[in-house]
Design an enzyme around this catalytic site. Structure first.
Site, PDB file in Angstrom:
ATOM      1  CB  SER A 194      -0.904   0.010   1.234  1.00 23.78           C
ATOM      2  OG  SER A 194      -0.111   0.020   2.411  1.00 23.78           O
ATOM      3  CB  SER A 199       2.917   5.538   7.661  1.00 19.71           C
ATOM      4  OG  SER A 199       2.847   5.198   6.294  1.00 19.71           O
ATOM      5  CB  THR A 203       6.043  -1.376   1.120  1.00 17.91           C
ATOM      6  OG1 THR A 203       6.196  -1.734   2.495  1.00 17.91           O
ATOM      7  CG2 THR A 203       7.061  -2.152   0.297  1.00 17.91           C
ATOM      8  CG  ASP A 256      -8.142  -0.907  12.111  1.00 15.84           C
ATOM      9  OD1 ASP A 256      -8.800  -1.433  11.194  1.00 15.84           O
ATOM     10  OD2 ASP A 256      -6.935  -1.131  12.291  1.00 15.84           O
ATOM     11  CB  SER A 264      -8.929  -5.205   5.322  1.00 14.31           C
ATOM     12  OG  SER A 264      -8.071  -4.392   4.559  1.00 14.31           O
ATOM     13  CE  LYS A 288      -2.410   0.103  11.620  1.00 12.52           C
ATOM     14  NZ  LYS A 288      -2.836  -0.545  10.361  1.00 12.52           N
TER      15      LYS A 288
END
EC number: 2.4.2.57
Length: 503
Positions: A194, A199, A203, A256, A264, A288
């Site tokens: 993604s 952030s 990547t 979330d 997902s 997280k």
């Protein structure tokens, strides 16, 4: 109602149908009503927008619709008011805490993808999952429904490996090492990644510094079947398309839901045909999953979900208490990853994590004996085989395979923060580092980010450099400096932490 298509140079992130006041009145349509746009070959849905700029007998179609469907200027379509979808009733059932059936979950996902559900209804669904949760049956049904409403990749080279980090740690350029190591060992690893959402660099943002990451499913199949690996942006593909729409609701609500997160991640692995999946769960302050016991619980859910999908899943609970390596930001991370893979050595946190994860994959894929995967991964890295495989990936994706670290442009507007006292680095705040890097312009400005000069546990003297901010503009640099001064990204303490006298 018949109408001629008028293509509008408008992008909203939603499927909208622009009609005239006259047509709206005649059809008894109101702003926000759901309508079907029908042709002989397809039916799509959109929300009504009434506009004086649209002539009677026309329907304005936005770029958002054209990205998924083909319409030509002047094409005649049929506009029909749409009733409230049955899936709304299923969402209400989940809001009331009831378990959904497989067909009900499939209907909800299908209606999300087809835009029959509006933003408020999708938000209601996401909120219901946050409040009432999903059991493992529902998560498995949701996962397969999300995958099967999009494209599926069928690669002949087996076995197919995959790795995914649930994120939260700045500087995580690990997969730029992991993927070439695994592929160099003869395994197949088609890695979709993604872009950054919250952030400083996803990547895909980092890899894009080295090579194009936007490729079609057919191109990915060709690349992977030729060289055994790729490092591409998943957002360019129609993989689990419902995910993008539910993520928008999650982001807006700052929630979330656990079941939705599992679905997902695993829906994309399912769509890619992955047989062996390694899930990296970073744990520590500012990520997280902060507690190890929560990470273990999440790991069990991933493993159980994998069993239901016919995938073998392992998890790695990794240290996430500070950034990985010394760089944060697309170009800085690409440079550090390239330096490490060329030299076969680099920052301890980067090399240890990359070879650790790659080693697990090598053992899962059967090319390394149990307990010997990490050793084999290090040998592949140090021998230069991983670098040769990365060069193949870069070349097949359209980049320059001979790119060197010094070729990568870094933001030339810099400011270095120094230690105000002597002591030991006791904490590097992940969230603060990310916020400063984003203020500097990352990830949009590829050369923006942070270079860390220290890591937790190291001793510093007064005036020693702590970190350098890189930006591509003076304005962005100023913003990052202000952000850094408001926060405490790096904490320095002496050996005596506190003095307590007589009370």
């Amino acid at each position: 109602m018949k109408a001629k298509v008028r293509i509008l140079d408008i992008e909203t992130g939603r499927f909208l149908a622009f009609i005239s006041e006259e047509d709206a009145k005649n059809a008894k349509l109101h702003p926000g009503d759901l309508v079907k746009i029908e042709t002989a070959k397809r039916t799509i849905y959109g929300d009504v927008v009434i506009s004086k700029t649209i002539n009677p007998g026309e329907i304005g179609v936005t770029k958002d619709i054209l990205r998924s469907y083909t319409f030509s200027e002047g094409e005649v379509v049929n506009l029909v008011p749409s009733e409230t979808p049955e899936s709304v009733r299923y969402i209400r059932r989940k809001m009331n805490g009831q378990k959904l059936k497989k067909v009900e979950i499939e209907a909800i996902v299908k209606d999300i993808v087809n835009r029959k559900l509006r933003d408020i209804e999708i938000s209601s669904f996401v909120t219901s999952l946050e409040i009432n949760g999903l059991d493992m049956d529902e998560i498995a049904w949701l996962t397969t429904a999300m995958a099967e409403t999009g494209d599926m990749l069928d690669i002949d080279r087996k076995p197919i490996m995959d790795v995914h980090s649930i994120g939260g740690v700045p500087g995580n350029k690990t997969n730029i090492l992991v993927v070439p190591i695994v592929a160099a060992a003869g395994l197949t690893i088609p890695k979709t990644s993604s872009r950054a959402i919250t952030s400083a660099a996803g990547t895909a943002d980092v890899v894009e510094v080295l090579a194009p990451v936007t490729h079609s499913l057919d191109e990915i199949k060709r690349i992977v079947e030729k060289i055994g690996a790729c490092l591409v942006w998943g957002g360019a593909l129609n993989l689990a398309p419902a995910d993008d729409l539910t993520i928008k609701a999650e982001r807006a609500l700052s929630i979330d839901p656990r079941g939705l997160m599992l679905a997902s991640i695993m829906s994309k692995k399912y769509a890619m045909g992955s047989q062996y999946v390694l899930i990296d769960i970073p744990t520590g302050e500012g990520v997280k999953v902060e507690k190890v016991e929560d990470a273990r619980s999440l790991a069990k859910d991933f493993i159980e979900l994998g069993k239901r999908l016919g995938q073998y899943v392992e998890t790695a609970i990794t240290y996430g208490g500070q950034p990985i390596g010394h760089t944060v930001g697309p170009a800085l991370e690409a440079k550090e990853a390239l330096e490490t893979i060329i030299e076969g050595k680099g920052p301890g946190s980067l090399v240890e994590k990359a070879t650790g994860l790659a080693g697990i994959l090598l053992e899962m894929g059967g090319v390394a004996p149990a307990g010997m995967g990490k050793k084999m991964a290090k040998e592949i890295l140090e021998s230069g085989k991983a670098y040769e495989k990365l060069k193949e990936i870069i070349e097949e994706q359209g980049g320059d395979p001979n790119i060197k670290p010094e070729d990568i442009p870094i933001g030339d507007k810099t400011y270095t923060f120094v230690a105000q006292t002597s002591g030991y680095i006791t904490r590097i705040d992940n969230k603060a580092i990310t916020a400063i890097a984003r203020a500097a312009g990352a990830p949009e400005d590829k050369g923006a980010g942070i270079m860390l000069h220290v890591k937790v546990g190291e001793k510093v003297k007064e005036r020693d450099p702590l970190f350098t901010v890189h930006a591509e503009s003076g304005t962005r640099l100023d913003q990052a400096i202000i952000q850094a001064r408001r926060m405490e990204p790096i904490r320095i303490e002496g050996m005596v932490l506190q003095r307590i006298g007589n009370i």
